[in-house]
Motif scaffolding. Sequence first.
Motif, PDB file in Angstrom:
ATOM      1  N   UNK A 179       0.821  -1.220   0.000  1.00 37.45           N
ATOM      2  CA  UNK A 179       0.000   0.000   0.000  1.00 37.45           C
ATOM      3  C   UNK A 179       0.848   1.260   0.000  1.00 37.45           C
ATOM      4  N   UNK A 180       2.101   1.125   0.389  1.00 31.58           N
ATOM      5  CA  UNK A 180       2.969   2.298   0.451  1.00 31.58           C
ATOM      6  C   UNK A 180       2.833   3.086   1.737  1.00 31.58           C
ATOM      7  N   UNK A 181       1.884   2.694   2.594  1.00 34.41           N
ATOM      8  CA  UNK A 181       1.712   3.405   3.870  1.00 34.41           C
ATOM      9  C   UNK A 181       2.933   3.170   4.752  1.00 34.41           C
ATOM     10  N   UNK A 182       3.334   4.191   5.446  1.00 29.36           N
ATOM     11  CA  UNK A 182       4.502   4.072   6.317  1.00 29.36           C
ATOM     12  C   UNK A 182       5.785   4.413   5.607  1.00 29.36           C
ATOM     13  N   UNK A 183       5.748   4.370   4.275  1.00 28.97           N
ATOM     14  CA  UNK A 183       6.902   4.804   3.509  1.00 28.97           C
ATOM     15  C   UNK A 183       8.017   3.791   3.377  1.00 28.97           C
ATOM     16  N   UNK A 184       7.867   2.610   3.986  1.00 28.32           N
ATOM     17  CA  UNK A 184       8.955   1.640   3.904  1.00 28.32           C
ATOM     18  C   UNK A 184       9.043   0.986   2.531  1.00 28.32           C
ATOM     19  N   UNK A 185       7.896   0.768   1.927  1.00 25.78           N
ATOM     20  CA  UNK A 185       7.869   0.112   0.623  1.00 25.78           C
ATOM     21  C   UNK A 185       7.119   0.995  -0.367  1.00 25.78           C
ATOM     22  N   UNK A 186       7.513   0.897  -1.637  1.00 25.78           N
ATOM     23  CA  UNK A 186       6.778   1.624  -2.663  1.00 25.78           C
ATOM     24  C   UNK A 186       5.381   1.031  -2.801  1.00 25.78           C
ATOM     25  N   UNK A 187       4.477   1.855  -3.291  1.00 28.33           N
ATOM     26  CA  UNK A 187       3.080   1.448  -3.413  1.00 28.33           C
ATOM     27  C   UNK A 187       2.879   0.582  -4.647  1.00 28.33           C
ATOM     28  N   UNK A 188       2.086  -0.456  -4.517  1.00 25.26           N
ATOM     29  CA  UNK A 188       1.633  -1.207  -5.670  1.00 25.26           C
ATOM     30  C   UNK A 188       2.496  -2.370  -6.109  1.00 25.26           C
ATOM     31  N   UNK A 189       3.459  -2.765  -5.287  1.00 33.04           N
ATOM     32  CA  UNK A 189       4.294  -3.908  -5.662  1.00 33.04           C
ATOM     33  C   UNK A 189       3.584  -5.199  -5.245  1.00 33.04           C
ATOM     34  N   UNK A 190       3.500  -6.142  -6.180  1.00 31.71           N
ATOM     35  CA  UNK A 190       2.828  -7.405  -5.883  1.00 31.71           C
ATOM     36  C   UNK A 190       3.577  -8.167  -4.800  1.00 31.71           C
ATOM     37  N   UNK A 191       2.825  -8.700  -3.838  1.00 31.47           N
ATOM     38  CA  UNK A 191       3.470  -9.415  -2.733  1.00 31.47           C
ATOM     39  C   UNK A 191       3.123 -10.906  -2.747  1.00 31.47           C
ATOM     40  N   UNK A 192       1.834 -11.207  -2.842  1.00 34.15           N
ATOM     41  CA  UNK A 192       1.464 -12.627  -2.832  1.00 34.15           C
ATOM     42  C   UNK A 192      -0.026 -12.806  -2.917  1.00 34.15           C
ATOM     43  N   UNK A 193      -0.466 -14.019  -2.649  1.00 35.37           N
ATOM     44  CA  UNK A 193      -1.904 -14.311  -2.660  1.00 35.37           C
ATOM     45  C   UNK A 193      -2.307 -14.978  -1.354  1.00 35.37           C
ATOM     46  N   UNK A 194      -3.553 -14.787  -0.999  1.00 36.89           N
ATOM     47  CA  UNK A 194      -4.100 -15.446   0.189  1.00 36.89           C
ATOM     48  C   UNK A 194      -4.273 -16.929  -0.131  1.00 36.89           C
ATOM     49  N   UNK A 195      -3.688 -17.779   0.697  1.00 34.49           N
ATOM     50  CA  UNK A 195      -3.797 -19.225   0.434  1.00 34.49           C
ATOM     51  C   UNK A 195      -4.630 -19.938   1.491  1.00 34.49           C
ATOM     52  N   UNK A 196      -4.867 -19.270   2.612  1.00 36.73           N
ATOM     53  CA  UNK A 196      -5.654 -19.950   3.644  1.00 36.73           C
ATOM     54  C   UNK A 196      -6.285 -18.913   4.580  1.00 36.73           C
TER      55      UNK A 196
END
Lengths: 174, 304
Positions: free
Chosen positions: B231-248
Amino acid sequence: MRESVLLVVGAVVAVVLQIVLAPNLVILGSMPDLVLVYVGIAAMLLRRDSVLVMAFFAGLVMDLVGTSTVGVCAGLYTLIAFLTSRAAGFFGNDTLGASLAISMGCFLLVEVLYAGFYILSVDVSVIEALGQRALPCALYDCAMALIVLPITTHMFAAAAPSHKAPTSSTVRLR
Amino acid sequence: MARKQQMLNDSSKTIGGAALLVVLLIVSAVLSSVYSNEESSGPVHSVQAGVGMVAAPLQFVGVGVAYAEDAAGDAIQNATASDSSYTQLRDENAQLKAQLAELQEYRGEAQRLQGLLDLSDKYDFSGVTGRVIGKGTDAWNRVVTLNVGSASGVECGLPVVGGSGLVGQVIEVSPLTCRVRLISDPQSGVSVVLQSNRAEGVVRGSIAGLLYLEDLDTSTEVNVGDTVITSGLGGSYFRGVALGTVVNVINAAGTSDRTIVVEPFSSADPLEELTVVLRMGSEGDLSGTSDASSSDGGSSEGGA
């Protein structure tokens, strides 16, 4: 003098093996701490103040090579060297069983103490830290001790040919 | 008399050992305190980064040991094949084996680098790609070492991506190397949104290496297969980078509590080459029209 040199050489070898070999020995997320194993066994066999200094610097090097808080491993290894040395003095009867029991207790103590430090600094549960890391790692350390103990015993015994008969300063394998 | 002397000697030795122990423990405590209270550019952190750089060649040897282990595994598999088929295949493949292995290595590397390039095009970011030359030396930290450092523009806090998505964050930099904390580390926390409904949460690592989606509103509907992006909130990571999928999604009986497990896209990739993202152009998949896991590049525009 020769024992001191061997003590340092052994520590250097343990540190190198921990960096090179240990990351490839991961089983279910658990990794052996070869430096801790060496420190514990050296403290049990030699029971000298120089082991404390070696333990401190070995821990400091591991702190600096790793990414955790500098000083934690140094303090823990020093503490465990002291405790192992004293425990071996009180309870050690020079048998493999006693040596392993002392080692096991000390490895478990270090891992639990580290887990405690980890829990304080990271948001993880006690069960997760102890059950999934501390206990498996302590068991793994004990397994490694079965390999390191005879080698270290032989190494220090060979370095001290002028010592008296090995009635109390070496481990007798049964 | 001799026994008394021996006891005195033992007693003084114990006192000496205890004094030394206390001194060393105090030094350790002071070091820990200084380390915890200083910034990442402080002297102890700098020494740690320097020692890490010096130890990098040793770690690289360790990575070589890992490859050797794989090769040994292959050899054992070959050895357990039936003798007749093995002999037949051995003659046939003897001349091609070395060449094939080399080509496969090149192809694998090319595919991984292509994946990184695709990702770079998709998100329009500029970064520096490095090779993984070391792994963590203890069981408590999930960290890898890359052979790019501040000389290449890498700084602490920058996100790191693999061929399929977010992998971690730079936590320590030396001139020639940097250390990356993986998102599966318990100390990692990434602000994310669910691509399907824009619900915000935090993905945290765990000791077991699983990723958990937390701090999500209890009324938010979460389904297996939902894509999670930063999400980019907090500024640690850029917004919109794919991370993963919900598996369970595990619902606790009788309460609204639930455990949501996320599988990172990067779990499918070997950790061999990674890209440190220096600058982000557009904002990836926040438009919500593309599947972040698709290999066709999806929509790289959208977002702010």
